[in-house]
Design an enzyme around this catalytic site. Structure first.
Site, short mmCIF file in Angstrom:
data_model
loop_
_atom_site.label_atom_id
_atom_site.label_comp_id
_atom_site.label_asym_id
_atom_site.label_seq_id
_atom_site.Cartn_x
_atom_site.Cartn_y
_atom_site.Cartn_z
CB THR A 70 45.37 34.79 47.90
OG1 THR A 70 44.65 35.95 47.47
CG2 THR A 70 46.71 35.22 48.47
CD1 TRP A 98 48.95 36.14 45.01
CD2 TRP A 98 50.77 35.56 43.85
NE1 TRP A 98 49.72 35.36 45.84
CE2 TRP A 98 50.86 34.99 45.15
CE3 TRP A 98 51.80 35.33 42.95
CZ2 TRP A 98 51.94 34.21 45.55
CZ3 TRP A 98 52.88 34.55 43.34
CH2 TRP A 98 52.95 34.00 44.63
CD GLU A 99 43.23 41.45 44.24
OE1 GLU A 99 42.66 41.83 45.29
OE2 GLU A 99 42.71 41.56 43.13
CD1 TRP A 100 47.27 41.98 49.08
CD2 TRP A 100 47.61 42.50 46.94
NE1 TRP A 100 46.34 42.93 48.74
CE2 TRP A 100 46.53 43.27 47.42
CE3 TRP A 100 48.01 42.67 45.62
CZ2 TRP A 100 45.85 44.17 46.61
CZ3 TRP A 100 47.32 43.57 44.84
CH2 TRP A 100 46.27 44.31 45.33
#
Length: 366
Positions: free
Chosen positions: A97, A133-135
């Site tokens: 991330t 993509w978290e987050w």
């Protein structure tokens, strides 16, 4: 029960867009190889995951990784039938991330990352790229995401024109909703940029509840929730209301359970008081759920209100999707006019019980 809103945003994509029947392949699984995948059940397999260098922002692949990527795409390209492969970048956790946030933060790092990703995808024969993509954690990072997607699409388009090859697919795994309405820092995805630059999004319609909240059991992938907006119908409709075309939304389904230990073995419904994570430390794959149910003569309950399944034995409580709940969700996704579905993750079930039923249940519209 909440209603399925079929009047929200209309799709700008053609109704003939090909159905997506996807699943993510966890590359760290040692006892499940690409040759074990039944490609008759899927249209796209996502290789999870690859990350760029945190110094150069390019993909620097050691020989074992290069060999694994080559084996993955070669195996699935020559399978019968062949299936499209997508390289997924990122994944859950603080490190990927933070790295993706840094990549997206400046024009130079975005350029290096994008060019390298396209080079790797072409070198190893992938059909597309997927961003997990978290987050993005604040409005600035959402703006950076918009820049990244615009520039990525431009490079993909120019590369396809120069090489006279079909353009690479560009997709993203995203939060179940278009905005982070539960977080202290409210932010919303750049839906217009997503719509214009991605082929579709994989909405992660799961992990609404889990052992991080030990106070009560929950339907971790509830399609409906009469008590809150933690539900797939709320999340999917939020994407539609924000302007995301139906044919650019793919619904995620979990092939795993979240588990709890009950406070009282006689109080077993969804929302029952709990005291700590349950079997598997709070998580079981679907295969492990079946073993748990069988070995413990567990009571299995289908909950129509949330479209989910749970089982319990003694103080152990397990919430998941089985064939019955997953098939209802497939029908609801089609009623919404969505592009398709994906699973997290391959290798979490044996004998393809859910994947095979899902593939049969989705009535092809292309």
């Amino acid at each position: 029960m909440a209603s399925v809103d079929v009047t929200a945003s209309s799709s700008s994509s053609s109704s003939s867009s090909s159905t997506i029947k996807g699943s993510y392949y966890p590359s760290w699984t040692t006892d499940f190889t690409p040759s074990d995948i039944d490609t008759t059940l899927f249209s796209h397999i996502f290789y999870a995951f690859l990350s760029p260098s945190n110094i150069t922002f390019k993909f620097e692949l050691p020989e074992p990784m290069a060999a694994a990527l080559s084996n993955f795409t070669t195996t699935l390209r020559f399978a019968s039938p062949p299936v499209k492969t997508v390289l997924s970048i990122g994944g859950a956790g603080d490190a990927p991330t933070a790295l993706l946030a840094e990549v997206a933060s400046s024009p130079s790092s975005r350029k290096d990352f994008i060019n390298s990703s396209v080079e790797v995808a072409r070198k190893f024969g992938f059909d597309g790229l997927d961003l997990d993509w978290e987050w993005p954690k604040n409005p600035k990072e959402m703006d950076d995401l918009a820049h990244l997607l615009r520039e990525w699409r431009l490079v993909i388009t120019e590369e396809a024109r120069a090489t006279k090859q079909p353009p690479l697919l560009l997709t993203a795994a995203v939060y179940f909703a278009s905005d982070f309405f539960l977080d202290p820092v409210y932010r919303m995805y750049p839906v217009a940029d997503i719509r214009e630059n991605l082929d579709w999004i994989n909405a992660m319609c799961y992990d609404y509840h889990g052992a991080w909240d030990t106070s009560a059991t929950g339907a971790q992938a509830a399609f409906f929730d009469p008590k809150s907006n933690l539900s797939s119908i709320h999340g999917l409709n939020s994407w539609l209301w924000a302007g995301m075309p139906r044919k650019q939304i793919v619904m995620g389904l979990p092939l795993y359970a979240r588990t709890w230990e009950l406070k009282d073995p006689n109080v077993t419904e969804i929302g029952a008081p709990a005291v700590k994570p349950g079997p598997g430390g709070g998580l079981l794959t679907y295969s492990e759920v079946q073993v748990f149910n069988r070995n413990n003569s567990a009571t299995v309950v289908y909950d129509a209100e949330t479209v989910s399944t749970y089982s319990f034995s003694g103080t152990s409580w397990v919430g998941y999707d089985d064939v019955a709940s997953a098939m209802v969700k497939i029908g609801l996704a089609q009623a919404l006019g969505l592009r398709g579905y994906f699973f997290w993750a391959l290798s979490f079930e044996t004998e393809w019980q859910i994947s095979s039923q899902a593939s049969r249940a989705w009535i092809l519209d292309d």
